[in-house]
Design a protein around this motif. Structure first.
Motif, mmCIF file in Angstrom:
data_model
loop_
_atom_site.group_PDB
_atom_site.id
_atom_site.type_symbol
_atom_site.label_atom_id
_atom_site.label_comp_id
_atom_site.label_asym_id
_atom_site.label_seq_id
_atom_site.Cartn_x
_atom_site.Cartn_y
_atom_site.Cartn_z
ATOM 1 N N MET A 253 0.845 -1.185 0.000
ATOM 2 C CA MET A 253 0.000 0.000 0.000
ATOM 3 C C MET A 253 0.883 1.238 0.000
ATOM 4 S SD MET A 253 -2.455 -1.475 3.057
ATOM 5 C CE MET A 253 -3.731 -0.226 3.018
ATOM 6 N N SER A 254 0.327 2.353 -0.454
ATOM 7 C CA SER A 254 1.032 3.622 -0.335
ATOM 8 C C SER A 254 0.956 4.100 1.110
ATOM 9 C CB SER A 254 0.401 4.655 -1.254
ATOM 10 O OG SER A 254 -0.892 5.011 -0.781
ATOM 11 N N ALA A 255 1.756 5.096 1.457
ATOM 12 C CA ALA A 255 1.718 5.636 2.820
ATOM 13 C C ALA A 255 0.345 6.212 3.133
ATOM 14 C CB ALA A 255 2.808 6.691 2.986
ATOM 15 N N ILE A 272 -2.412 -6.961 13.153
ATOM 16 C CA ILE A 272 -1.882 -6.322 11.954
ATOM 17 C C ILE A 272 -0.478 -5.807 12.249
ATOM 18 C CG2 ILE A 272 -2.142 -4.413 10.312
ATOM 19 C CD1 ILE A 272 -5.146 -4.540 10.813
ATOM 20 N N ALA A 273 0.437 -6.044 11.325
ATOM 21 C CA ALA A 273 1.778 -5.469 11.395
ATOM 22 C C ALA A 273 1.971 -4.580 10.181
ATOM 23 C CB ALA A 273 2.834 -6.563 11.426
ATOM 24 N N VAL A 274 2.640 -3.460 10.375
ATOM 25 C CA VAL A 274 2.861 -2.509 9.282
ATOM 26 C C VAL A 274 4.357 -2.242 9.164
ATOM 27 C CG1 VAL A 274 2.270 -0.262 8.342
ATOM 28 C CG2 VAL A 274 0.630 -1.448 9.820
ATOM 29 N N TYR A 275 4.886 -2.483 7.966
ATOM 30 C CA TYR A 275 6.310 -2.262 7.673
ATOM 31 C C TYR A 275 6.377 -1.035 6.772
ATOM 32 C CZ TYR A 275 11.131 -3.737 6.486
ATOM 33 O OH TYR A 275 12.494 -3.829 6.325
ATOM 34 N N HIS A 276 6.909 0.079 7.277
ATOM 35 C CA HIS A 276 6.712 1.365 6.611
ATOM 36 C C HIS A 276 7.953 2.247 6.729
ATOM 37 C CE1 HIS A 276 6.191 3.600 10.496
ATOM 38 N NE2 HIS A 276 5.992 2.365 10.917
ATOM 39 N N ARG A 277 8.101 3.168 5.754
ATOM 40 C CA ARG A 277 9.135 4.192 5.791
ATOM 41 C C ARG A 277 8.584 5.528 6.257
ATOM 42 N NH1 ARG A 277 9.000 2.409 1.173
ATOM 43 N NH2 ARG A 277 8.516 4.431 0.220
ATOM 44 N N VAL A 320 2.568 -3.471 3.978
ATOM 45 C CA VAL A 320 3.903 -2.974 3.654
ATOM 46 C C VAL A 320 3.783 -1.745 2.772
ATOM 47 C CG1 VAL A 320 6.144 -3.530 2.628
ATOM 48 C CG2 VAL A 320 4.817 -5.320 3.767
ATOM 49 N N GLU A 321 4.506 -0.696 3.131
ATOM 50 C CA GLU A 321 4.549 0.482 2.274
ATOM 51 C C GLU A 321 5.324 0.157 0.993
ATOM 52 O OE1 GLU A 321 6.018 5.170 2.282
ATOM 53 O OE2 GLU A 321 6.014 4.015 4.152
ATOM 54 N N ARG A 322 4.741 0.514 -0.135
ATOM 55 C CA ARG A 322 5.386 0.213 -1.410
ATOM 56 C C ARG A 322 6.774 0.850 -1.464
ATOM 57 N NH1 ARG A 322 0.250 1.769 -3.539
ATOM 58 N NH2 ARG A 322 -1.005 -0.050 -4.089
ATOM 59 N N PRO A 323 7.772 0.083 -1.918
ATOM 60 C CA PRO A 323 9.118 0.659 -2.045
ATOM 61 C C PRO A 323 9.160 1.727 -3.124
ATOM 62 C CG PRO A 323 9.171 -1.751 -2.094
ATOM 63 C CD PRO A 323 7.741 -1.349 -2.246
ATOM 64 N N PRO A 324 10.160 2.589 -3.084
ATOM 65 C CA PRO A 324 10.334 3.583 -4.156
ATOM 66 C C PRO A 324 10.500 2.908 -5.515
ATOM 67 C CG PRO A 324 11.708 4.110 -2.261
ATOM 68 C CD PRO A 324 11.142 2.753 -2.005
ATOM 69 N N GLU A 325 10.253 3.674 -6.564
ATOM 70 C CA GLU A 325 10.278 3.124 -7.919
ATOM 71 C C GLU A 325 11.669 3.098 -8.544
ATOM 72 O OE1 GLU A 325 7.924 1.618 -9.689
ATOM 73 O OE2 GLU A 325 6.645 1.759 -7.916
ATOM 74 N N ASP A 326 12.693 3.671 -7.897
ATOM 75 C CA ASP A 326 13.997 3.704 -8.543
ATOM 76 C C ASP A 326 14.637 2.321 -8.567
ATOM 77 O OD1 ASP A 326 16.137 3.855 -6.066
ATOM 78 O OD2 ASP A 326 14.261 4.859 -5.608
ATOM 79 N N ALA A 327 15.600 2.138 -9.460
ATOM 80 C CA ALA A 327 16.151 0.817 -9.770
ATOM 81 C C ALA A 327 16.813 0.143 -8.583
ATOM 82 C CB ALA A 327 17.141 0.934 -10.923
ATOM 83 N N ALA A 328 17.340 0.913 -7.655
ATOM 84 C CA ALA A 328 18.014 0.312 -6.504
ATOM 85 C C ALA A 328 17.075 -0.565 -5.687
ATOM 86 C CB ALA A 328 18.609 1.406 -5.619
ATOM 87 N N TRP A 329 15.780 -0.286 -5.767
ATOM 88 C CA TRP A 329 14.777 -1.028 -4.993
ATOM 89 C C TRP A 329 14.153 -2.174 -5.788
ATOM 90 C CZ3 TRP A 329 13.361 -0.241 0.133
ATOM 91 C CH2 TRP A 329 13.924 0.889 0.751
#
Length: 341
Positions: A253-255, A272-277, A320-329
């Protein structure tokens, strides 16, 4: 029962000798690599490879990655020549740049070798791991006449990959009956997600599974464009739509979506567990908030251990918060998408 041996101590030479003896006898060894822990067998013993499939509950048509020694150079060259019918020039450049390391290269397989590990395909996935304990065992195996080790992740098929020795025990002890599994414990895996997989069976490389080596890095070394996975790609480890999954249901999910869902549930949210930035808050004492690292490498290193810990805490849902879209992720995103499939 399984037996864990500290592979970071003075006992390592004895542990390696025992591991080689077991592998020659056709039994299995839990092996640390820089990516995840593997369940190793002599790649040229079909009966031993069959034990890997049985222990994991892995479909017989899902190929294993074969690990080879980096040194001595003659052993590496002989292993390549034994398993691969051809090695294209771009594949040679990739190996020179990223081996030892978290890169698997799928090559045309020599007929009649490692058919069980290759799941009957005309190709074979080869990797030269960077972990010092893995390389120490591979060197000892080479000296004892074992060319390479077939070593998929040491977990039940489709489950979360193990990045610590205790994860191997939790996954495999219940299914090994009276067999004794020797696990070489070298602490947490420093990379934490499985290798990047490149198909080199065609005229140009094709990325089959992202990892911590990015497409841009591959293209810079290969000198040719790296294509996308397509219908012509050989079967490869960890490429099924659903994989790396905990028992709890995973949702990306998004933030904003995460905060809206927490607000909607309020104090009624449970298990519920939430893994987020991003910063989040909840009024429910039954929601576990777990911060995700801000950089991809640190997140990859802890990802499977975090998912396993959240799953073991009687959690029904892992958001889980969706990871960023850049290639490193890309590698982290791939694992989370498959866990949520």
């Amino acid at each position: 029962m399984a037996r864990v041996v500290n592979a970071q101590s003075e006992a390592l030479p004895q542990a390696l000798a025992e591991a080689v003896q077991r592998l020659r006898a056709g039994t299995l060894v839990g092996l640390p690599t820089e990516t995840v822990y593997g369940l190793a067998a002599d790649a040229d013993q079909p009966a031993a490879v069959a034990r890997v499939y049985a222990a994991k509950g892995r479909p017989a048509d899902h190929p294993l990655i074969v690990h080879i020694a980096a040194e001595p150079a003659t052993a590496r060259a002989e292993a390549l020549a034994h398993y691969a019918a051809t090695v294209p020039a771009f594949a040679q450049r990739l190996m020179a740049a990223f081996w030892p390391g978290p890169l698997t290269v799928i090559l045309p397989r020599r007929p009649g070798v490692a058919e069980a590990a290759a799941a009957g395909q005309a190709s074979i996935g080869l990797r030269c791991p960077a972990h010092p304990v893995a390389q120490a065992l591979l060197r000892a195996c080479s000296a004892a006449g074992i060319r390479a080790l077939a070593a998929p992740s040491a977990n039940r098929f489709g489950r979360i990959s193990p990045t610590r020795a205790e994860h191997v025990l939790a996954e495999l002890e219940p299914v090994l009956d009276d067999d004794t599994l020797l696990v070489l414990d070298a602490g947490p895996c420093p990379v934490g997600i499985e290798s990047t997989i490149v198909d080199a069976t065609r005229e140009h490389p094709v990325l089959l599974r992202p990892g911590m080596i990015t497409r841009a890095q591959l293209q810079a070394v290969a000198g040719v464009p790296v294509g996308e996975r397509d219908a012509a790609a050989p079967r490869a480890s960890g490429t099924l739509a659903s994989h790396y999954a905990p028992r709890a249901r995973v949702r990306l999910m998004s933030a904003d979506e995460l905060q809206a869902a927490l607000d909607l549930l309020g104090g009624q949210a449970q298990s519920i567990a939430v893994y987020h930035r991003s910063p989040l808050h909840t009024v429910s004492p039954h929601v576990r908030l777990q911060r995700m690292p801000d950089d991809a490498a640190t997140c990859a290193r802890e990802l499977f251990a975090v998912l396993r810990a959240l799953d073991d805490a009687d959690t029904r849902l892992i958001w889980v918060e969706r990871p960023p879209e850049d290639a490193a992720w890309d590698g982290v995103r791939d694992r989370l998408q498959r866990a949520a499939a």
